[in-house]
Design a protein around this motif. Structure first.
Motif: not given
Length: 67
Positions: A1-6, A13-28
């Motif tokens: 899952t791609v998640d917004h860190i914040v 305002t940081i919706r499209a900021d690639q630096g605010n994205l991380a891939t994490i598992c569904r449970e996490c």
């Protein structure tokens, strides 16, 4: 899952900021969403809290386990 860190529910305002994205598992992702609701106040019908945004995913993991 791609998640917004914040979460964008906290700062859209940081919706499209690639630096605010991380891939994490569904449970996490589920656990992080619960933590975000507690920390940021992003749950439905709850006022957002005036807290510092946390951009360091490693710090978030530590905080999630302290809750």
């Amino acid at each position: 899952t791609v998640d917004h860190i914040v979460p964008i529910a906290y700062d859209s305002t940081i919706r499209a900021d690639q630096g605010n994205l991380a891939t994490i598992c569904r449970e996490c992702h589920r656990l992080k969403t619960q933590w975000e609701q507690y920390y940021y106040g992003t749950a439905q019908n709850i006022a957002k809290k005036d807290v510092t945004e946390i951009h360091d995913i490693h710090r978030i993991v530590v905080l999630m386990h302290q809750k």
